[in-house]
Design an enzyme around this catalytic site. Structure first.
Site, PDB file in Angstrom:
ATOM      1  N   CYS A 141       2.367 -10.660   6.176  1.00 32.49           N
ATOM      2  CA  CYS A 141       2.324 -11.031   4.746  1.00 32.49           C
ATOM      3  C   CYS A 141       3.611 -10.671   4.021  1.00 32.49           C
ATOM      4  CB  CYS A 141       1.116 -10.408   4.057  1.00 32.49           C
ATOM      5  SG  CYS A 141       1.291  -8.663   3.628  1.00 32.49           S
ATOM      6  N   GLU A 182      -5.631  -5.330  -8.163  1.00 29.41           N
ATOM      7  CA  GLU A 182      -6.227  -4.110  -7.617  1.00 29.41           C
ATOM      8  C   GLU A 182      -7.130  -3.496  -8.683  1.00 29.41           C
ATOM      9  OE1 GLU A 182      -2.890  -4.649  -7.172  1.00 29.41           O
ATOM     10  OE2 GLU A 182      -3.071  -5.111  -5.043  1.00 29.41           O
ATOM     11  N   CYS A 218       0.124 -11.262  -2.802  1.00 26.98           N
ATOM     12  CA  CYS A 218      -0.901 -10.734  -1.906  1.00 26.98           C
ATOM     13  C   CYS A 218      -2.127 -11.637  -1.997  1.00 26.98           C
ATOM     14  CB  CYS A 218      -1.266  -9.308  -2.319  1.00 26.98           C
ATOM     15  SG  CYS A 218      -2.761  -8.679  -1.544  1.00 26.98           S
ATOM     16  N   TYR A 256       0.983  -6.225   7.681  1.00 25.81           N
ATOM     17  CA  TYR A 256       2.184  -6.219   6.839  1.00 25.81           C
ATOM     18  C   TYR A 256       3.386  -6.825   7.541  1.00 25.81           C
ATOM     19  CZ  TYR A 256      -0.010  -3.364   3.193  1.00 25.81           C
ATOM     20  OH  TYR A 256      -0.800  -2.912   2.170  1.00 25.81           O
ATOM     21  N   THR A 283      -7.718  -3.857  -3.403  1.00 26.17           N
ATOM     22  CA  THR A 283      -7.102  -5.187  -3.416  1.00 26.17           C
ATOM     23  C   THR A 283      -8.163  -6.271  -3.318  1.00 26.17           C
ATOM     24  OG1 THR A 283      -5.117  -4.332  -2.365  1.00 26.17           O
ATOM     25  CG2 THR A 283      -5.518  -6.674  -2.129  1.00 26.17           C
ATOM     26  N   GLU A 296       3.234  -1.589  -2.760  1.00 29.38           N
ATOM     27  CA  GLU A 296       2.246  -1.686  -1.692  1.00 29.38           C
ATOM     28  C   GLU A 296       2.910  -1.554  -0.322  1.00 29.38           C
ATOM     29  OE1 GLU A 296      -0.065  -5.239  -1.117  1.00 29.38           O
ATOM     30  OE2 GLU A 296      -1.854  -4.018  -0.871  1.00 29.38           O
ATOM     31  N   CYS A 352      -7.110 -10.170   3.781  1.00 31.90           N
ATOM     32  CA  CYS A 352      -6.857  -9.500   5.073  1.00 31.90           C
ATOM     33  C   CYS A 352      -7.596  -8.176   5.198  1.00 31.90           C
ATOM     34  CB  CYS A 352      -5.373  -9.240   5.249  1.00 31.90           C
ATOM     35  SG  CYS A 352      -4.312 -10.436   4.468  1.00 31.90           S
ATOM     36  N   HIS A 406      -4.232  -3.066   9.587  1.00 30.88           N
ATOM     37  CA  HIS A 406      -3.590  -3.425   8.314  1.00 30.88           C
ATOM     38  C   HIS A 406      -2.076  -3.181   8.373  1.00 30.88           C
ATOM     39  CE1 HIS A 406      -4.489  -5.236   4.561  1.00 30.88           C
ATOM     40  NE2 HIS A 406      -3.817  -4.341   3.872  1.00 30.88           N
TER      41      HIS A 406
HETATM   42 FE1  SF4 Z   1      -2.403  -8.346   0.660  1.00 32.08          FE
HETATM   43 FE2  SF4 Z   1      -0.752  -8.239   2.734  1.00 32.08          FE
HETATM   44 FE3  SF4 Z   1      -2.837  -6.557   2.585  1.00 32.08          FE
HETATM   45 FE4  SF4 Z   1      -3.171  -9.195   3.061  1.00 32.08          FE
HETATM   46  S1  SF4 Z   1      -2.135  -7.694   4.398  1.00 32.08           S
HETATM   47  S2  SF4 Z   1      -4.361  -7.923   1.676  1.00 32.08           S
HETATM   48  S3  SF4 Z   1      -1.568 -10.079   1.775  1.00 32.08           S
HETATM   49  S4  SF4 Z   1      -1.055  -6.671   1.201  1.00 32.08           S
HETATM   50 FE    FE Z   2      -2.618  -3.987   1.418  1.00 31.16          FE
END
Ligand code: SF4
Ligand code: FE
Length: 482
Positions: A298, A256, A98, A295, A189, A446, A102, A291
């Site tokens: 990422c 985290e 991660c 996902y 995060t 996550e 983001c 968000h």
């Molecule tokens: Fe982390 Fe994915 Fe959230 Fe970006 S979108 S902060 S890489 S979990």
């Molecule tokens: Fe996240």
């Protein structure tokens, strides 16, 4: 735009209160436990400097016309939304972790459109304040931690009914020049690797819950803020000398923390919502929607690394030609690309908000995240199947280097004779890291709870599914009147 090195210097210049293993540490940059997560954020700066990644990593600010890091950008088109997802897949592939930045990007995009609409309805001036803040973030290429999740205490009780009102972050004092807030944000995060924290309410607030409907941004080293770092499985391997290989991914990681706001002062110009409960739901849904889109990028990038590791394990085990192994790799790819399809789909079907900033298609973004609550688990299961038990029983690197027992490890843990045993062990460690170790926080659990637990998406899917329209379609075909 900052270089990766300048980013490290900028973090060192801050004085956050960070606690880990019962001790206070000065900066995440020099902590062996936290440095891999700093490196992941640093990658968002490093890659933005590479000409081959400029198109994905950089954007043109609609405020200043300058080139900025895409993580500070407000999406101006569906093309921007698609590039965001592609950028996240790229970084997932690069870090296998991660990369944390983001959350702030998604929070800023949600606030951009929501503050605009609050002002239209209430005659407030949050949008102008937010533009000023956004310009500051863009000009200084800052990493912003988006903070939404309150501890929430008893889930059966509203914020005001909790035995301790601080279980939901709220305003405790009003002054002419700002407000004082108290509470906490959980599972934050990237907070120790950020410059700023951008706070939002955790859920839709009712009309009498105005003190909880607060959104603001402050530097992470503001007086009263402290972070308590969460443990990760296998985290102390990062403290062991001579065991780099045992970490699976020695360079990158995520982090985290529980972040406490103990009577933190927020100046007026950093407040972007204060009591407008009728817009708290919009802010939560838009942030969560962005968000959930994230996902689809990422997790797919990290999934690419895991699929590659499983394929390598099959090669090294001498099992690559087995038809069931080939089929499992196909299944993993199918699942991973389905997630990517959802990320791209909700982006391509995005539309402008009243502010001009683009929003993803909410139904498709929620479908994306709902799939993310399942598919990485299946991809993980198949990777463990292909890898074999050695991914959890392999001896340490120190044993491998030991002059007496090392040769026995070389001899008996060999797979295909042409492949060094060490390479086979390395790929096992990487699979362990992604499925059970430090990176599993970001890839597995996550995937379940990040950006909202599965039920949160199902509520949104129900709300957007337009069942009445579907019933009409069926009635027309079946020739049912009325
Ligand atoms: Fe982390 Fe994915 Fe959230 Fe970006 S979108 S902060 S890489 S979990
Ligand atoms: Fe996240």
């Amino acid at each position: 735009m900052l270089t990766g090195e300048q980013y490290l210097q900028s973090l060192r210049a801050l004085k956050p209160e960070i606690y880990m293993f019962g001790e206070k540490i000065d900066t995440a940059v020099d902590s062996p436990i936290l440095r891999p997560s700093v490196n992941s954020v640093k990658a968002t700066y490093d890659l933005a400097q590479m000409p081959e990644h400029e198109d994905l990593m950089c954007a043109t600010s609609h405020l200043t016309g300058k080139k900025i890091n895409r993580f500070c950008h407000i999406h101006q088109s569906t093309d921007d939304l698609i590039k965001k997802v592609k950028m996240q897949r790229l970084l997932g592939q690069y870090t296998a972790a991660c990369f944390q930045r983001c959350v702030g990007m998604d929070a800023m995009n949600a606030l951009y459109s929501t503050t605009f609409e609050i002002d239209r309805a209430h005659g407030t001036n949050y949008y102008d304040r937010f533009i000023k803040y956004l310009t500051y973030v863009q000009e200084n290429d800052l990493t912003v931690d988006g903070a939404m999740t309150d501890p929430k205490g008893d889930r059966g009780l509203t914020p005001a009914k909790q035995s301790d009102p601080d279980l939901f972050l709220h305003v405790v004092e009003r002054r002419d020049d700002g407000v004082v807030v108290r509470g906490a944000k959980a599972h934050q995060t990237g907070i120790s690797n950020s410059h700023e924290v951008l706070v939002m309410p955790t859920q839709t607030m009712k009309p009498d819950e105005g003190e909880f409907a607060i959104s603001f941004a402050v530097p992470i080293d503001s007086p009263g803020i402290f972070m308590i770092i969460g443990r990760q499985s296998c985290d102390t391997r990062k403290l062991e000398e001579g065991c780099l290989m045992d970490r699976g991914n020695s360079e990158f990681g995520g982090m985290e923390a529980l972040v406490v706001f103990d009577n933190v002062f927020v100046p007026n110009d950093r407040i972007f919502m204060d009591g407008e409960t009728d817009f708290s739901g919009m802010l939560v849904e838009r942030f969560a929607g962005f968000h959930r889109q994230s996902y689809g990028g990422c997790k797919v990038g990290v999934g690419d690394v895991l699929i590659g590791a499983a394929a390598l394990a099959a090669d090294y085990n001498g099992a690559a030609k087995a038809s069931h192994v080939k089929d499992k790799l196909i299944e993993m790819t199918h699942l991973n690309e389905t997630l990517y399809s959802c990320g791209i789909a909700c982006s391509s079907q995005g539309a402008p908000t009243e502010s001009g900033g683009y929003l993803i298609d909410m139904l498709l973004a929620n479908v994306c995240k709902q799939n993310v609550t399942r598919f990485p688990y299946e991809i993980t299961r198949l990777a463990e199947d292909i890898a074999g038990g050695l991914m959890v029983t392999a001896p340490s690197e120190k044993d491998l280097r030991n002059p007496k027992i090392g040769p026995y490890i070389e001899k008996y843990l060999q797979g295909v004779a042409s492949v060094p045993t060490e390479d086979r062990l390395r790929v096992m460690r990487l699979i362990e890291n992604l499925t059970l170790g430090t990176a599993a926080v970001g890839y597995r659990t996550e995937s379940m709870h990040g950006a909202g637990s599965p039920q949160a998406q199902r509520i949104m899917i129900a709300r957007q599914s337009n069942l009445e329209h579907k019933k009409q379609l069926a009635k027309k075909i079946a020739k049912i009147d009325g």
